[in-house]
Motif scaffolding. Structure first.
Motif, PDB file in Angstrom:
ATOM      1  N   VAL A  55      45.149  33.086  27.735  1.00 46.11           N
ATOM      2  CA  VAL A  55      45.820  34.305  27.292  1.00 46.11           C
ATOM      3  C   VAL A  55      44.751  35.385  27.206  1.00 46.11           C
ATOM      4  O   VAL A  55      43.680  35.162  26.632  1.00 46.11           O
ATOM      5  CB  VAL A  55      46.510  34.118  25.933  1.00 46.11           C
ATOM      6  N   VAL A  56      45.044  36.544  27.784  1.00 45.70           N
ATOM      7  CA  VAL A  56      44.060  37.616  27.863  1.00 45.70           C
ATOM      8  C   VAL A  56      44.555  38.817  27.078  1.00 45.70           C
ATOM      9  O   VAL A  56      45.615  39.386  27.383  1.00 45.70           O
ATOM     10  CB  VAL A  56      43.796  38.029  29.326  1.00 45.70           C
ATOM     11  N   SER A  57      43.804  39.219  26.063  1.00 48.62           N
ATOM     12  CA  SER A  57      44.054  40.470  25.366  1.00 48.62           C
ATOM     13  C   SER A  57      43.368  41.583  26.141  1.00 48.62           C
ATOM     14  O   SER A  57      42.145  41.645  26.203  1.00 48.62           O
ATOM     15  CB  SER A  57      43.515  40.404  23.934  1.00 48.62           C
ATOM     16  N   ALA A  58      44.174  42.445  26.751  1.00 47.84           N
ATOM     17  CA  ALA A  58      43.649  43.540  27.571  1.00 47.84           C
ATOM     18  C   ALA A  58      44.083  44.857  26.939  1.00 47.84           C
ATOM     19  O   ALA A  58      45.028  45.507  27.387  1.00 47.84           O
ATOM     20  CB  ALA A  58      44.162  43.421  29.008  1.00 47.84           C
ATOM     21  N   GLY A  59      43.408  45.198  25.850  1.00 44.62           N
ATOM     22  CA  GLY A  59      43.812  46.378  25.102  1.00 44.62           C
ATOM     23  C   GLY A  59      44.985  46.110  24.175  1.00 44.62           C
ATOM     24  O   GLY A  59      45.743  47.019  23.842  1.00 44.62           O
ATOM     25  N   PHE A  60      45.141  44.878  23.722  1.00 48.23           N
ATOM     26  CA  PHE A  60      46.193  44.512  22.773  1.00 48.23           C
ATOM     27  C   PHE A  60      45.679  44.796  21.371  1.00 48.23           C
ATOM     28  O   PHE A  60      44.659  44.236  20.948  1.00 48.23           O
ATOM     29  CB  PHE A  60      46.542  43.039  22.928  1.00 48.23           C
TER      30      PHE A  60
END
Length: 211
Positions: A95-100
């Motif tokens: 799971v990638v937080s990309a500006g979350f």
């Protein structure tokens, strides 16, 4: 920090990307995933709010999307459980937080601990939080950059996967420094996420190793 973890990818290697804004990091992953040699599929894009460009990018790319708003739940724990369930439906390798911009809670970390990474626009452990470039400029540092790390229970305190630096110029503004950090943050994210999914990795204490 979670104990040793191993993740490997095959044709099914996939990521769920979480966004809160414009989705430029998401776009970098989407663009990379169009090449079969990259070996990573964006399975879905999740957001904590409606009407953002990140979701529009996902729609244009034909990707499954979901929105999980804190305000739609009676408490933060309920939201965390709902977000966990929404992500789990896609069975991602990472799971990638990309500006979350939301902090996940215990339920999410119990399910995805060691498999949730975040890209931060500063050289951690310096300048955690949502104002990395601004805080770096205010402090007067000469070098800033971006950090990819494995999310833990703290605020930007997880084990570091990789870092890339940019010089801070005398005439930099928050916007100009942010833009230059993004220019190196995107390829770092694409490279490291691809390697973690394709080649596997381990997280032991504070050390992340990609073979």
């Amino acid at each position: 920090m979670a104990g040793p973890r191993t993740g490997t990818a095959s044709a099914a290697g996939s990521v769920v990307v979480l966004v809160s804004g414009s989705g430029t990091l998401l776009q970098a992953l989407v663009d990379a995933s169009r090449d079969p040699a990259y070996g990573v599929r964006v399975a879905a894009v999740g957001a904590d709010r409606d009407g953002i460009e990140g979701l529009a990018r996902a729609e244009r790319a034909g990707l499954p999307r979901f929105v999980c708003r804190v305000g739609d739940h009676p408490c933060r724990e309920s939201w965390d459980a709902a977000l966990t369930a929404a992500v789990a439906q896609h069975e991602p390798t990472l799971v990638v937080s990309a500006g979350f911009l939301k902090l996940v809670g215990p339920a999410f970390l119990a399910r995805f601990g060691g498999r949730y990474v975040n890209s931060h626009n500063a050289l951690l452990p310096s300048f955690p939080g949502i104002h990395g470039p601004r805080d770096a400029l205010d402090y007067g540092v000469k070098v800033s950059g971006a950090t990819l790390f494995v999310v833990d229970e703290g605020i930007d305190t997880g084990a570091i996967v990789g870092q890339v630096s940019v010089p801070v110029e005398d005439d930099d503004t928050v916007d100009s420094l942010t833009d230059r950090i993004k220019a190196v943050e995107r390829p770092q994210l694409v490279d490291l996420v691809g390697r973690m999914v394709r080649e596997g990795y381990t997280v032991t204490e504070r050390k992340v190793t990609i073979p």
